[in-house]
Scaffold this active site. Structure first.
Site, PDB file in Angstrom:
ATOM      1  N   PRO A  10       5.876  37.922  -1.561  1.00  0.00           N
ATOM      2  CA  PRO A  10       6.870  38.403  -2.525  1.00  0.00           C
ATOM      3  C   PRO A  10       8.220  38.728  -1.897  1.00  0.00           C
ATOM      4  O   PRO A  10       8.298  39.267  -0.790  1.00  0.00           O
ATOM      5  CB  PRO A  10       6.235  39.669  -3.096  1.00  0.00           C
ATOM      6  CG  PRO A  10       5.222  40.092  -2.097  1.00  0.00           C
ATOM      7  CD  PRO A  10       4.708  38.823  -1.474  1.00  0.00           C
ATOM      8  N   ASN A  11       9.248  38.365  -2.649  1.00  0.00           N
ATOM      9  CA  ASN A  11      10.656  38.633  -2.316  1.00  0.00           C
ATOM     10  C   ASN A  11      11.212  37.760  -1.202  1.00  0.00           C
ATOM     11  O   ASN A  11      12.406  37.820  -0.916  1.00  0.00           O
ATOM     12  CB  ASN A  11      10.880  40.126  -1.967  1.00  0.00           C
ATOM     13  CG  ASN A  11      10.535  41.027  -3.129  1.00  0.00           C
ATOM     14  OD1 ASN A  11      11.038  40.811  -4.230  1.00  0.00           O
ATOM     15  ND2 ASN A  11       9.668  42.000  -2.922  1.00  0.00           N
ATOM     16  N   ARG A  18      18.834  38.971   0.160  1.00  0.00           N
ATOM     17  CA  ARG A  18      18.142  40.253   0.288  1.00  0.00           C
ATOM     18  C   ARG A  18      18.447  40.908   1.635  1.00  0.00           C
ATOM     19  O   ARG A  18      18.165  40.306   2.678  1.00  0.00           O
ATOM     20  CB  ARG A  18      16.643  39.963   0.188  1.00  0.00           C
ATOM     21  CG  ARG A  18      15.767  41.144   0.403  1.00  0.00           C
ATOM     22  CD  ARG A  18      14.316  40.700   0.512  1.00  0.00           C
ATOM     23  NE  ARG A  18      13.475  41.850   0.684  1.00  0.00           N
ATOM     24  CZ  ARG A  18      12.268  41.826   1.207  1.00  0.00           C
ATOM     25  NH1 ARG A  18      11.744  40.672   1.593  1.00  0.00           N
ATOM     26  NH2 ARG A  18      11.574  42.922   1.333  1.00  0.00           N
ATOM     27  N   TYR A  23      17.350  40.680   7.144  1.00  0.00           N
ATOM     28  CA  TYR A  23      16.691  39.373   7.033  1.00  0.00           C
ATOM     29  C   TYR A  23      17.605  38.179   7.324  1.00  0.00           C
ATOM     30  O   TYR A  23      17.141  37.035   7.308  1.00  0.00           O
ATOM     31  CB  TYR A  23      16.058  39.233   5.645  1.00  0.00           C
ATOM     32  CG  TYR A  23      14.984  40.271   5.395  1.00  0.00           C
ATOM     33  CD1 TYR A  23      13.798  40.254   6.115  1.00  0.00           C
ATOM     34  CD2 TYR A  23      15.168  41.298   4.466  1.00  0.00           C
ATOM     35  CE1 TYR A  23      12.817  41.216   5.916  1.00  0.00           C
ATOM     36  CE2 TYR A  23      14.191  42.266   4.252  1.00  0.00           C
ATOM     37  CZ  TYR A  23      13.022  42.211   4.986  1.00  0.00           C
ATOM     38  OH  TYR A  23      12.049  43.167   4.792  1.00  0.00           O
ATOM     39  N   ASN A  79       3.537  34.751   6.083  1.00  0.00           N
ATOM     40  CA  ASN A  79       4.300  35.997   5.964  1.00  0.00           C
ATOM     41  C   ASN A  79       3.923  36.565   4.602  1.00  0.00           C
ATOM     42  O   ASN A  79       4.435  36.115   3.566  1.00  0.00           O
ATOM     43  CB  ASN A  79       5.807  35.731   6.055  1.00  0.00           C
ATOM     44  CG  ASN A  79       6.599  37.028   6.040  1.00  0.00           C
ATOM     45  OD1 ASN A  79       6.065  38.091   5.736  1.00  0.00           O
ATOM     46  ND2 ASN A  79       7.881  36.949   6.365  1.00  0.00           N
ATOM     47  N   ALA A  82       5.377  42.255   1.604  1.00  0.00           N
ATOM     48  CA  ALA A  82       4.876  43.605   1.305  1.00  0.00           C
ATOM     49  C   ALA A  82       3.357  43.634   1.119  1.00  0.00           C
ATOM     50  O   ALA A  82       2.718  44.670   1.371  1.00  0.00           O
ATOM     51  CB  ALA A  82       5.571  44.158   0.066  1.00  0.00           C
ATOM     52  N   HIS A  85       0.897  44.993   3.773  1.00  0.00           N
ATOM     53  CA  HIS A  85       0.612  46.422   3.929  1.00  0.00           C
ATOM     54  C   HIS A  85      -0.295  46.978   2.832  1.00  0.00           C
ATOM     55  O   HIS A  85      -0.601  48.168   2.835  1.00  0.00           O
ATOM     56  CB  HIS A  85       1.935  47.200   3.952  1.00  0.00           C
ATOM     57  CG  HIS A  85       3.012  46.530   4.764  1.00  0.00           C
ATOM     58  ND1 HIS A  85       2.867  46.290   6.114  1.00  0.00           N
ATOM     59  CD2 HIS A  85       4.222  46.006   4.423  1.00  0.00           C
ATOM     60  CE1 HIS A  85       3.961  45.665   6.557  1.00  0.00           C
ATOM     61  NE2 HIS A  85       4.793  45.483   5.548  1.00  0.00           N
ATOM     62  N   ASP A  92      -9.263  39.281   2.495  1.00  0.00           N
ATOM     63  CA  ASP A  92     -10.560  38.660   2.220  1.00  0.00           C
ATOM     64  C   ASP A  92     -10.423  37.148   2.066  1.00  0.00           C
ATOM     65  O   ASP A  92     -11.276  36.388   2.538  1.00  0.00           O
ATOM     66  CB  ASP A  92     -11.194  39.277   0.964  1.00  0.00           C
ATOM     67  CG  ASP A  92     -11.696  40.699   1.202  1.00  0.00           C
ATOM     68  OD1 ASP A  92     -11.750  41.131   2.370  1.00  0.00           O
ATOM     69  OD2 ASP A  92     -12.026  41.383   0.212  1.00  0.00           O
ATOM     70  N   GLU A 103      -0.003  35.365  11.650  1.00  0.00           N
ATOM     71  CA  GLU A 103       0.786  36.261  10.789  1.00  0.00           C
ATOM     72  C   GLU A 103       2.206  36.347  11.340  1.00  0.00           C
ATOM     73  O   GLU A 103       2.380  36.507  12.554  1.00  0.00           O
ATOM     74  CB  GLU A 103       0.142  37.652  10.801  1.00  0.00           C
ATOM     75  CG  GLU A 103       0.954  38.705  10.057  1.00  0.00           C
ATOM     76  CD  GLU A 103       0.341  40.119  10.170  1.00  0.00           C
ATOM     77  OE1 GLU A 103      -0.768  40.269  10.731  1.00  0.00           O
ATOM     78  OE2 GLU A 103       0.998  41.058   9.699  1.00  0.00           O
ATOM     79  N   HIS A 105       6.338  37.985  10.732  1.00  0.00           N
ATOM     80  CA  HIS A 105       7.340  38.795  10.020  1.00  0.00           C
ATOM     81  C   HIS A 105       8.695  38.514  10.637  1.00  0.00           C
ATOM     82  O   HIS A 105       8.822  38.431  11.868  1.00  0.00           O
ATOM     83  CB  HIS A 105       7.013  40.290  10.106  1.00  0.00           C
ATOM     84  CG  HIS A 105       5.703  40.604   9.467  1.00  0.00           C
ATOM     85  ND1 HIS A 105       5.559  40.665   8.099  1.00  0.00           N
ATOM     86  CD2 HIS A 105       4.481  40.810   9.995  1.00  0.00           C
ATOM     87  CE1 HIS A 105       4.286  40.912   7.823  1.00  0.00           C
ATOM     88  NE2 HIS A 105       3.608  40.999   8.950  1.00  0.00           N
ATOM     89  N   SER A 107      11.401  40.538  10.335  1.00  0.00           N
ATOM     90  CA  SER A 107      11.904  41.780  10.931  1.00  0.00           C
ATOM     91  C   SER A 107      10.838  42.364  11.861  1.00  0.00           C
ATOM     92  O   SER A 107       9.651  42.012  11.762  1.00  0.00           O
ATOM     93  CB  SER A 107      12.260  42.787   9.829  1.00  0.00           C
ATOM     94  OG  SER A 107      11.087  43.176   9.134  1.00  0.00           O
ATOM     95  N   ARG A 112      10.476  49.786  11.885  1.00  0.00           N
ATOM     96  CA  ARG A 112      10.861  50.181  10.526  1.00  0.00           C
ATOM     97  C   ARG A 112       9.958  51.315  10.018  1.00  0.00           C
ATOM     98  O   ARG A 112       9.347  52.009  10.811  1.00  0.00           O
ATOM     99  CB  ARG A 112      10.844  48.938   9.622  1.00  0.00           C
ATOM    100  CG  ARG A 112      11.813  47.859  10.116  1.00  0.00           C
ATOM    101  CD  ARG A 112      11.834  46.647   9.215  1.00  0.00           C
ATOM    102  NE  ARG A 112      12.349  46.976   7.894  1.00  0.00           N
ATOM    103  CZ  ARG A 112      12.242  46.165   6.825  1.00  0.00           C
ATOM    104  NH1 ARG A 112      11.647  44.987   6.957  1.00  0.00           N
ATOM    105  NH2 ARG A 112      12.722  46.543   5.658  1.00  0.00           N
ATOM    106  N   ARG A 116       5.155  50.229   7.068  1.00  0.00           N
ATOM    107  CA  ARG A 116       5.148  48.817   7.474  1.00  0.00           C
ATOM    108  C   ARG A 116       4.374  48.595   8.783  1.00  0.00           C
ATOM    109  O   ARG A 116       4.216  47.474   9.251  1.00  0.00           O
ATOM    110  CB  ARG A 116       6.582  48.297   7.647  1.00  0.00           C
ATOM    111  CG  ARG A 116       7.360  48.280   6.358  1.00  0.00           C
ATOM    112  CD  ARG A 116       8.721  47.637   6.535  1.00  0.00           C
ATOM    113  NE  ARG A 116       9.637  48.122   5.524  1.00  0.00           N
ATOM    114  CZ  ARG A 116       9.737  47.621   4.296  1.00  0.00           C
ATOM    115  NH1 ARG A 116       8.999  46.603   3.925  1.00  0.00           N
ATOM    116  NH2 ARG A 116      10.582  48.144   3.425  1.00  0.00           N
TER     117      ARG A 116
HETATM  118  C1  DQA Z   1       8.532  41.274   6.057  1.00  0.00           C
HETATM  119  C2  DQA Z   1       8.288  42.745   6.399  1.00  0.00           C
HETATM  120  C3  DQA Z   1       7.608  43.457   5.233  1.00  0.00           C
HETATM  121  O1  DQA Z   1       7.417  44.828   5.544  1.00  0.00           O
HETATM  122  C4  DQA Z   1       8.481  43.371   3.999  1.00  0.00           C
HETATM  123  O2  DQA Z   1       7.829  43.964   2.895  1.00  0.00           O
HETATM  124  C5  DQA Z   1       8.928  41.994   3.682  1.00  0.00           C
HETATM  125  C6  DQA Z   1       9.318  41.105   4.775  1.00  0.00           C
HETATM  126  C7  DQA Z   1       9.298  40.534   7.178  1.00  0.00           C
HETATM  127  O3  DQA Z   1       9.237  39.309   7.204  1.00  0.00           O
HETATM  128  O4  DQA Z   1       9.974  41.167   7.975  1.00  0.00           O
HETATM  129  O5  DQA Z   1       9.071  41.613   2.521  1.00  0.00           O
HETATM  130  O6  DQA Z   1       7.259  40.635   5.924  1.00  0.00           O
END
Ligand code: DQA
Length: 151
Positions: A10-11, A18, A23, A79, A82, A85, A92, A103, A105, A107, A112, A116
């Protein structure tokens, strides 16, 4: 079937708009173009999926498990944003997938907020790469590529 499936949660479709101080200025399409170029260089095919919906992310992981189908994949770079977390459902689903899983990320989540620092998916992934912007994905693709070649 793709060699490497890159899943974004998401996002992440809002990259470029954003919180650019966290980012960066690249859009998701920019990220995907760089990842795609690296996959081609490595001689691997890659697919991309982004969703803001937890259930859709679970389904795409389930579909990646089904060897021999169009949606199957040999490795996953994820990735979960959110949902990293919060989502036991994604953890699963990832447990069902037996190929390499990395995995990522963008950032450095460890620099942070405390919330997170916890990941529900790290323990079912082979490795974690954080804090390096688009390089988090590119390094993850290289790692997935090596793991595929070793398998
Ligand atoms: C993120 C870090 C997450 O905590 C955050 O909710 C994101 C982006 C990252 O790529 O840094 O949406 O996954």
């Amino acid at each position: 079937m793709n060699d490497i499936l890159v899943i974004n949660g998401p996002n992440l479709n809002m990259f470029g708009k954003r919180e650019p101080e966290i980012y960066g200025a690249d859009t998701l399409a920019d990220y995907e173009a760089k990842i795609d170029a690296l996959c081609s260089e490595l001689g691997k095919t890659c697919g991309f999926f982004q969703s803001n919906h937890e259930g859709e992310l679970v389904t795409v992981i389930q579909n990646a498990v089904r060897a021999g189908t169009e949606d199957a994949a040999r490795a996953i770079v994820i990735n979960a944003a959110a949902y990293t977390h919060t989502s036991i459902a994604m953890r699963d689903a990832l447990s069902l997938f037996l190929g390499p899983k990395i995995e990522v990320h963008v950032s450095n989540v460890m620099k942070r907020e405390q919330f997170r620092h916890q990941s529900f998916i790290s323990a079912v992934c082979d490795g974690i790469i954080v804090g390096l912007g688009v390089n988090s994905y590119l390094l993850a693709v290289r790692a997935a590529n090596d793991l595929l070649d070793q398998s």
